[in-house]
Design a protein around this motif. Structure first.
Motif, PDB file in Angstrom:
ATOM      1  N   LEU A 261      -3.178   0.083 -11.624  1.00  0.00           N
ATOM      2  CA  LEU A 261      -3.718   0.445 -12.932  1.00  0.00           C
ATOM      3  C   LEU A 261      -5.079   1.098 -12.740  1.00  0.00           C
ATOM      4  N   LEU A 262      -5.134   2.399 -13.005  1.00  0.00           N
ATOM      5  CA  LEU A 262      -6.382   3.140 -12.885  1.00  0.00           C
ATOM      6  C   LEU A 262      -7.100   3.142 -14.225  1.00  0.00           C
ATOM      7  N   GLN A 263      -8.412   2.919 -14.193  1.00  0.00           N
ATOM      8  CA  GLN A 263      -9.196   3.075 -15.411  1.00  0.00           C
ATOM      9  C   GLN A 263      -9.314   4.553 -15.765  1.00  0.00           C
ATOM     10  N   ARG A 264      -9.752   4.827 -16.970  1.00  0.00           N
ATOM     11  CA  ARG A 264      -9.698   6.177 -17.544  1.00  0.00           C
ATOM     12  C   ARG A 264     -10.339   7.241 -16.644  1.00  0.00           C
ATOM     13  N   ASP A 265     -11.490   6.936 -16.053  1.00  0.00           N
ATOM     14  CA  ASP A 265     -12.241   7.939 -15.304  1.00  0.00           C
ATOM     15  C   ASP A 265     -12.127   7.760 -13.789  1.00  0.00           C
ATOM     16  N   ALA A 266     -11.160   6.986 -13.361  1.00  0.00           N
ATOM     17  CA  ALA A 266     -11.001   6.722 -11.925  1.00  0.00           C
ATOM     18  C   ALA A 266     -10.514   7.978 -11.204  1.00  0.00           C
ATOM     19  N   ASP A 267     -10.937   8.122  -9.944  1.00  0.00           N
ATOM     20  CA  ASP A 267     -10.459   9.228  -9.114  1.00  0.00           C
ATOM     21  C   ASP A 267      -8.959   9.103  -8.893  1.00  0.00           C
ATOM     22  N   PRO A 268      -8.251  10.208  -8.796  1.00  0.00           N
ATOM     23  CA  PRO A 268      -6.809  10.117  -8.520  1.00  0.00           C
ATOM     24  C   PRO A 268      -6.565   9.567  -7.121  1.00  0.00           C
ATOM     25  N   LEU A 269      -5.410   8.963  -6.951  1.00  0.00           N
ATOM     26  CA  LEU A 269      -5.054   8.394  -5.652  1.00  0.00           C
ATOM     27  C   LEU A 269      -4.428   9.461  -4.771  1.00  0.00           C
ATOM     28  N   PRO A 270      -4.761   9.444  -3.482  1.00  0.00           N
ATOM     29  CA  PRO A 270      -4.081  10.375  -2.569  1.00  0.00           C
ATOM     30  C   PRO A 270      -2.607  10.000  -2.435  1.00  0.00           C
ATOM     31  N   ASP A 271      -1.773  10.977  -2.186  1.00  0.00           N
ATOM     32  CA  ASP A 271      -0.335  10.735  -2.085  1.00  0.00           C
ATOM     33  C   ASP A 271       0.009   9.755  -0.976  1.00  0.00           C
ATOM     34  N   ALA A 272      -0.822   9.717   0.053  1.00  0.00           N
ATOM     35  CA  ALA A 272      -0.507   8.862   1.204  1.00  0.00           C
ATOM     36  C   ALA A 272      -0.588   7.384   0.884  1.00  0.00           C
ATOM     37  N   VAL A 273      -1.232   7.034  -0.237  1.00  0.00           N
ATOM     38  CA  VAL A 273      -1.408   5.611  -0.564  1.00  0.00           C
ATOM     39  C   VAL A 273      -0.123   4.999  -1.100  1.00  0.00           C
ATOM     40  N   ALA A 274       0.540   5.702  -1.991  1.00  0.00           N
ATOM     41  CA  ALA A 274       1.683   5.122  -2.704  1.00  0.00           C
ATOM     42  C   ALA A 274       2.904   5.008  -1.798  1.00  0.00           C
ATOM     43  N   GLY A 275       3.602   3.866  -1.919  1.00  0.00           N
ATOM     44  CA  GLY A 275       4.842   3.649  -1.200  1.00  0.00           C
ATOM     45  C   GLY A 275       6.024   3.681  -2.145  1.00  0.00           C
ATOM     46  N   PRO A 276       7.227   3.411  -1.651  1.00  0.00           N
ATOM     47  CA  PRO A 276       8.425   3.506  -2.498  1.00  0.00           C
ATOM     48  C   PRO A 276       8.472   2.468  -3.616  1.00  0.00           C
ATOM     49  N   TYR A 277       7.731   1.372  -3.479  1.00  0.00           N
ATOM     50  CA  TYR A 277       7.716   0.336  -4.513  1.00  0.00           C
ATOM     51  C   TYR A 277       6.347   0.236  -5.180  1.00  0.00           C
ATOM     52  N   VAL A 278       5.639   1.363  -5.243  1.00  0.00           N
ATOM     53  CA  VAL A 278       4.306   1.399  -5.844  1.00  0.00           C
ATOM     54  C   VAL A 278       4.315   2.378  -7.008  1.00  0.00           C
ATOM     55  N   ASP A 279       3.863   1.908  -8.159  1.00  0.00           N
ATOM     56  CA  ASP A 279       3.816   2.709  -9.376  1.00  0.00           C
ATOM     57  C   ASP A 279       2.359   2.832  -9.809  1.00  0.00           C
ATOM     58  N   VAL A 280       1.957   4.015 -10.264  1.00  0.00           N
ATOM     59  CA  VAL A 280       0.576   4.270 -10.663  1.00  0.00           C
ATOM     60  C   VAL A 280       0.540   4.561 -12.159  1.00  0.00           C
TER      61      VAL A 280
ATOM     62  N   THR B  71      -0.893  -2.482   2.806  1.00  0.00           N
ATOM     63  CA  THR B  71      -0.329  -2.794   4.123  1.00  0.00           C
ATOM     64  C   THR B  71      -0.207  -4.298   4.314  1.00  0.00           C
ATOM     65  N   LEU B  72      -1.216  -5.039   3.845  1.00  0.00           N
ATOM     66  CA  LEU B  72      -1.195  -6.499   3.951  1.00  0.00           C
ATOM     67  C   LEU B  72       0.043  -7.085   3.288  1.00  0.00           C
ATOM     68  N   ILE B  73       0.422  -6.554   2.119  1.00  0.00           N
ATOM     69  CA  ILE B  73       1.569  -7.114   1.401  1.00  0.00           C
ATOM     70  C   ILE B  73       2.874  -6.402   1.726  1.00  0.00           C
ATOM     71  N   GLY B  74       2.825  -5.423   2.642  1.00  0.00           N
ATOM     72  CA  GLY B  74       4.053  -4.757   3.059  1.00  0.00           C
ATOM     73  C   GLY B  74       4.528  -3.667   2.116  1.00  0.00           C
ATOM     74  N   ALA B  75       3.642  -3.162   1.229  1.00  0.00           N
ATOM     75  CA  ALA B  75       4.072  -2.161   0.244  1.00  0.00           C
ATOM     76  C   ALA B  75       3.511  -0.781   0.523  1.00  0.00           C
ATOM     77  N   ALA B  76       2.781  -0.610   1.619  1.00  0.00           N
ATOM     78  CA  ALA B  76       2.204   0.689   1.914  1.00  0.00           C
ATOM     79  C   ALA B  76       3.289   1.681   2.284  1.00  0.00           C
ATOM     80  N   ALA B  77       2.998   2.955   2.043  1.00  0.00           N
ATOM     81  CA  ALA B  77       3.944   4.000   2.425  1.00  0.00           C
ATOM     82  C   ALA B  77       4.117   3.998   3.936  1.00  0.00           C
ATOM     83  N   PRO B  78       5.335   4.174   4.435  1.00  0.00           N
ATOM     84  CA  PRO B  78       5.535   4.192   5.887  1.00  0.00           C
ATOM     85  C   PRO B  78       4.845   5.399   6.508  1.00  0.00           C
ATOM     86  N   PRO B  79       4.414   5.279   7.778  1.00  0.00           N
ATOM     87  CA  PRO B  79       3.754   6.427   8.425  1.00  0.00           C
ATOM     88  C   PRO B  79       4.747   7.572   8.580  1.00  0.00           C
ATOM     89  N   PRO B  80       4.237   8.805   8.561  1.00  0.00           N
ATOM     90  CA  PRO B  80       5.151   9.943   8.724  1.00  0.00           C
ATOM     91  C   PRO B  80       5.828   9.918  10.083  1.00  0.00           C
TER      92      PRO B  80
END
Length: 567
Positions: free
Chosen positions: A499-518, A555-564
């Motif tokens: 959950l990003l606040q209104r003025d938060a910087d966008p997240l880089p694509d590399a952060v989101a994994g297959p089970y991550v919703d923004v 990465t700690l919870i196992g939800a990070a995007a896999p490395p290329p």
């Protein structure tokens, strides 16, 4: 050897079915076995708490459950000669979509959950029993037995949802601490020739369904008129009448002093007997049931007895909820008294907590012999989070059960003498809606948190004015740029929610994994971020978007995007 599976779920009650759904929806392959050959069994649980419905919502089953539940129940409390009306609907709980207690049969809950699992292509294998399980470097090896013979299966993890006499717990060698209560429960489905004065009409007794399964268990009955529970508190204990019977119109639940000679079987190598906990025991004669009603002060009269059982009760807590690849949930991990209706709710909440962790562990490669270093942190967090919650629940239920059912001199005097004299004050207390709501928050675990979990991480700088890591995320009205919406509705799907606040910087694509919703909240000013776990608890917060720190938590919870993939 049978084809391997990621997660073997042993037991197909509400806990096991929820665990299978949660693990499946977060990437794990599951197999569910149940030693009972038949679907139907008399319900021991009849209530779902608000928090439990919240945790089930992302699995897509709450609409079906609420369609079979009464969400506007009431109760008549009989305290001696005094009667007090109490409503259990529309509680002052603005931060949840379910501000009520929901009366629903356990069999209906199981039917809905099993149907949702079947929709995902997973069928419960009934009449299949776990014989033994052992651990090896490459997995856990379980021996299963059914009418078709015995088989051995290798799995990454085994989830023991197999009740108080858990085979998984025995194979894991986990201690089972606690003891029996001196009080037993009596359950019965009855027809009443004379119903309690002013009682609400019961729902029609279910007709037999397929394979002799009552229609209540086959999901063909739905909530109709609001249910009124008749509750009698006296010196002898508590007696409840629910118009929710399965084999007759009324379900009777009562407590009384336990007769050591009833509800027991010979122990192995023991000439004596031991109580059979966790499942109904011998039937209760009609004369004894009628006497229970008279002793409670009820004017109801039983015309027909369809079914009855003694149920020995105990308070127990497993020494640990995880041992290697073996996990304990629900009644296999903890046993409570019936007070405050914790059993089914606690098991479902265990399952929602563990299911996503198993799914993410499998997806991140922690199911094999060479798991990530973080894998044990993730999986160990189940024991740390849920065992602490179980200890608190044990204290709550033990105290409540002492007050409502103990046959000791003090609680008997409180129920028989003090409560009737204090009855006029009860309506005044019930009118204090915030006070009642706070009690429901405690009972339903809306106040439970995992602040001391290793998965609860506070970023730098700290985000102010938001739930702390480990807290349950409250529901609220928010905006994402369009019309106002309820936050929990937007998050009602599996996965991690950022959950990003209104003025938060966008997240880089590399952060989101297959089970991550923004999701960006236009109604929340600021530049921070709140990460919400799949079970609805906050996991990470920060007053700014720090991609490296966020990636570390994912990465700690196992939800990070896999490395290329490397070229």
């Amino acid at each position: 050897m049978t084809e391997p599976v990621d997660v073997l779920v042993v037991g197909a009650g509400p806990t096991g079915l929820t665990l299978a759904l949660q693990a499946h929806d977060h990437g794990a392959g599951v197999r569910v076995v149940e030693r009972r050959p038949e679907l139907f069994r008399p319900s021991r649980a009849l209530i779902l708490h608000p928090r439990t419905l919240e945790t089930l919502r992302p699995l897509g089953v709450t609409d079906a459950l609420l369609g079979l539940a009464d969400t506007a129940p009431s109760a008549r409390l009989h305290l001696g000669s005094r009667v007090v009306e109490a409503g259990l609907a529309d509680l002052a709980l603005p931060d949840t979509a379910f501000p009520h207690l929901s009366l629903i049969r356990q069999t209906d809950v199981e039917r809905v959950l099993a149907g949702a699992l079947a929709d995902r292509g997973v069928e419960v294998e009934r009449g299949t029993e776990l014989v033994t399980v052992r651990e090896a470097k490459d997995g856990a090896y379980a021996v299963l037995r059914s009418d078709g013979g015995a088989e051995e299966i290798r799995c990454s993890f085994v989830a023991g949802c197999d009740g108080p006499d858990s085979t998984v717990r025995a194979c894991a060698g986990v201690g089972w601490h606690g003891g029996p209560y001196a009080v037993e429960a009596v359950l019965a489905d009855v027809e009443l020739a004379r119903e309690p004065d002013g009682a609400s009409p019961p729902r029609p007794a279910p007709e037999p369904g397929p394979a002799s399964v009552p229609a209540a268990a086959s999901g063909r009955t739905t909530a109709s008129a609001p249910t009124r529970v008749e509750a009698f508190a006296g010196r002898q204990g508590l007696l409840l009448l629910f118009p929710l019977g399965e084999q007759a119109a009324w379900r009777l639940l009562a407590t009384r002093a336990r007769d050591p000679g009833h509800g027991s079987v010979p122990g192995p190598g023991d000439p004596g007997a031991r109580p059979v906990f966790g499942r109904p025991g011998p039937a209760v004669p009609l004369a004894e049931l009628r006497q229970l009603l008279r002793d409670a002060g009820s004017d109801a009269r039983i015309e027909r007895l369809a079914w009855s059982a003694r149920v020995p009760l105990q308070y127990r807590l497993a020494a640990c909820f995880r041992r290697g690849r073996l996990f304990l949930l629900g009644d296999a991990a903890h046993n409570y008294s019936p007070a405050t209706g914790q059993g089914m709710n606690a098991g479902i909440q265990d399952a929602v907590n563990l299911g996503w962790k198993l799914g993410f562990a499998v997806g991140a490669g922690d199911g094999g012999p060479e798991g990530r270093p973080d894998g044990d942190v993730l999986l160990d967090s189940y024991d740390r989070e849920r065992r602490a919650a179980a200890r608190r629940r044990l204290l709550l239920t033990h105290t409540a059960f002492w007050a409502e059912a103990s046959t000791g001199r003090v609680p008997s005097w409180l129920r028989g003498v003090v409560a009737p004299h204090g009855a006029p004050a009860v309506p005044v207390l019930l009118e204090r809606r915030r006070l009642v709501a706070e009690g429901v928050r405690v009972i339903s675990q809306l106040r439970a948190d995992y602040r001391h979990s290793p998965l609860s991480v506070t970023g730098t700088p700290r985000l102010r004015g938001a739930p702390r890591p480990g807290d349950r995320l409250p529901d609220a009205t928010v905006s994402t740029g369009g019309p106002p919406r309820r936050l929990h509705h937007l998050l009602a799907r599996p996965g991690v929610h950022l959950l990003l606040q209104r003025d938060a910087d966008p997240l880089p694509d590399a952060v989101a994994g297959p089970y991550v919703d923004v999701l960006r909240l236009a109604s929340s000013p600021g530049q921070g971020l709140v990460a919400v776990r799949p079970d609805g608890h906050v996991g990470y917060t920060c007053a700014v978007v720090d991609p490296a720190a966020l990636k570390g938590w994912l990465t700690l919870i196992g939800a990070a995007a896999p490395p290329p993939d490397r070229p």
